[in-house]
Enzyme design. Structure first.
Site, PDB file in Angstrom:
ATOM      1  N   LYS A   1       0.723  -1.124   0.099  1.00 50.85           N
ATOM      2  CA  LYS A   1      -0.071  -0.084   0.078  1.00 50.85           C
ATOM      3  C   LYS A   1       0.859   1.271  -0.076  1.00 50.85           C
ATOM      4  O   LYS A   1       2.152   1.360   0.879  1.00 50.85           O
ATOM      5  CB  LYS A   1      -0.884  -0.141   1.234  1.00 50.85           C
TER       6      LYS A   1
ATOM      7  N   SER B  59      -9.505  -0.918   7.156  1.00 50.23           N
ATOM      8  CA  SER B  59      -9.049  -0.915   5.856  1.00 50.23           C
ATOM      9  C   SER B  59      -8.336  -1.946   5.199  1.00 50.23           C
ATOM     10  O   SER B  59      -8.158  -1.771   3.999  1.00 50.23           O
ATOM     11  CB  SER B  59      -8.030   0.331   5.775  1.00 50.23           C
TER      12      SER B  59
ATOM     13  N   SER C 100      -9.478   1.383   2.946  1.00 50.36           N
ATOM     14  CA  SER C 100      -8.727   2.305   1.987  1.00 50.36           C
ATOM     15  C   SER C 100      -7.778   1.551   1.236  1.00 50.36           C
ATOM     16  O   SER C 100      -7.370   1.893   0.355  1.00 50.36           O
ATOM     17  CB  SER C 100      -7.959   3.389   2.960  1.00 50.36           C
TER      18      SER C 100
END
Ligand code: GLN
Length: 464
Positions: free
Chosen positions: A61, A160, A136
């Site tokens: 990420k 997330s 996210s």
């Protein structure tokens, strides 16, 4: 626990296959938008073949630092930032033979549940491109579901890792708070978050977690890992009132409980009296911490600055005005508000007391049970754009995931089935350091519900 993936190692070892893999990934990525940056580093594959992870490619990420790669956090303000060092969690995986291939899209600074709050790209759901990938860490979840990588890292501040994993039909682990170092993770809400991982293979997920878990002198909140054993079969299941879950989600929630009973677990329904307080406490604490953590992005210490400003205050004002998206601005304002003198006791202080209350209730739950079964999210992956879920409803829907963040407990989202062409799943929570219980129960469920394969997913075996 060593784990080998000969097919992935072979792909990266053979120059032709490596190129084919890279071309296929980039081709699929154009459709799905998982990666913000991509590039397979050159490593000694022969040497890494004898490592626990055997040369597997991983995605990270874009709020987790990997040296010499971008670290945008999905934000305009960091669009040009290159990470000067590597996060501990990533370097431990690299030392065990993982190869970073790219950085994945995310809601700006981790704030969101859809990836629609990324300033730098759109990730769509591999199961249905009209749907969001979740957030996210949606880029990481979509990359794993589409077979672009077998393992991806995300961060979980309020869900997330688990929610996008659930929307994309893969496993998503939020480890015990402090068990994985946050060094190199760009902070959103430091007291709530932890680096987690996603995979379609539960053994690989467990190996990755065991490699990442460590105490790290660079993260004062990291802990020596001290596992509690598995071998327990008492599950409590959150009783969710009719109508609070979509019918497809509710159906598979019930089916998962039935499967547990068949597998020899006891399942007892419970209610949590503090559940209604979870979202207000989460958003008060998360925004308060975010307003402090994001203060460093001011165009001077970090972040792009405008070409011209009359004075430093003007420069900071313009850098933040132009660099942050609306969701981030909203949360900074909220966080500043709950911390304002005169209001602090009423909001932030109260949220901390509520957090203690929730922690105590969860401690009581685990006094006489081993695992807590809960939904991950009230719906399956929702539509993109205006037809989707409004922002306010999305925040309320964080209730099931942010409970684990407020309490520091480990949680795993587990894919259960496919309904109307989209994945469904459930999550389990365990006591602190109870990850092996989570992996254990996931394995039992996998005997009944195998992990689904997204249409058009890259099949590594077909590369030739
Ligand atoms: N939906 C949560 C939020 O927007 C997810 C946060 C996260 O885990 N990064 O705060």
């Amino acid at each position: 626990m060593p784990h080998s993936h000969p097919s992935w190692a072979a792909v990266l070892k053979d120059g032709g296959l490596k190129k084919l893999y890279s071309d296929r990934v980039q081709g699929l990525n154009r459709k799905l938008g998982c990666f913000l940056s991509f590039g397979i580093e050159d490593i000694d594959i022969d040497a890494s073949e004898n490592t626990p992870l055997g040369g597997i490619p991983i995605a990270v990420k874009d709020n987790i630092a990997v040296k010499d790669r971008p670290l945008t956090c999905g934000s305009r303000i960091l669009e040009n930032l290159t990470a000067p060092y590597t996060a501990t969690a990533v370097s431990r995986l690299q030392e065990s033979g993982a190869v970073v291939v790219g950085k994945t899209n995310m809601d700006e600074f981790g704030m969101g549940s859809s990836n629609e709050h990324s300033a730098l790209g759109t990730t769509v759901n591999p199961w249905n491109t009209d749907r969001v990938a979740g957030g996210s860490s949606g880029g990481s979840a979509a990359a794993v579901a589409a077979g672009l990588v077998p393992l991806a890292l995300g961060s979980d501040t309020g869900g997330s890792v688990r929610q996008p994993a659930n929307f994309c039909g893969v496993y998503g682990l939020k480890p015990t708070y402090g068990s994985v170092s946050r060094y190199g993770l760009t902070a959103y809400a430091s007291s709530l978050e932890v680096i987690g991982a996603m995979a379609r293979d539960i053994d690989l997920l467990e190996s990755a977690f065991r490699i990442m878990a460590c105490s790290d002198e660079r993260d004062q909140s990291s802990l020596e890992y001290n596992p509690v054993p598995d071998g327990h079969r008492r599950v409590v299941m959150l009783d969710v009132p009719d109508g609070e879950l979509d019918s497809t989600v509710a159906r598979d929630y019930t089916r998962s409980a039935e499967a547990l009973i068949d597998a020899g677990y006891t399942v007892e329904k419970i209610t949590l009296s503090s559940l209604d307080l979870v979202v207000p406490a989460y958003y008060t604490i998360a925004t308060a911490e975010a307003s402090a953590n994001l203060a460093r992005f001011n165009g001077i210490r970090y972040g792009s600055a405008p070409d011209f400003a009359e004075n430093p205050v003007e420069l900071m004002r313009r850098a933040r005005h132009e660099g942050f998206g609306d969701e981030v601005k909203l949360r900074i304002l909220l966080g500043t508000y709950v911390l304002r003198s005169g209001f602090q006791d009423q909001y932030y202080g109260r949220a901390q007391k509520v957090r203690t209350l929730i922690r105590r209730e969860m401690a009581r739950v685990f006094d006489d049970s081993d695992l807590l079964l809960m939904p991950v999210f009230p719906t399956q992956a929702f539509l993109r754009g205006d037809q989707g879920m409004d922002d306010y409803t999305q925040r309320l829907a964080d209730v099931f995931t942010s409970l684990a963040n407020l309490t520091g407990l480990p949680a795993l989202s587990v894919p259960i089935g496919v309904e109307n062409g989209l994945p469904t799943g459930v999550q389990f929570l365990a006591p602190v350091f109870g990850e092996s219980r989570l992996f254990g129960v996931a394995r039992r469920l996998a005997e009944k519900f195998s992990v689904p394969t997204a249409p058009g997913a890259l099949d590594i075996g077909s590369l030739s």
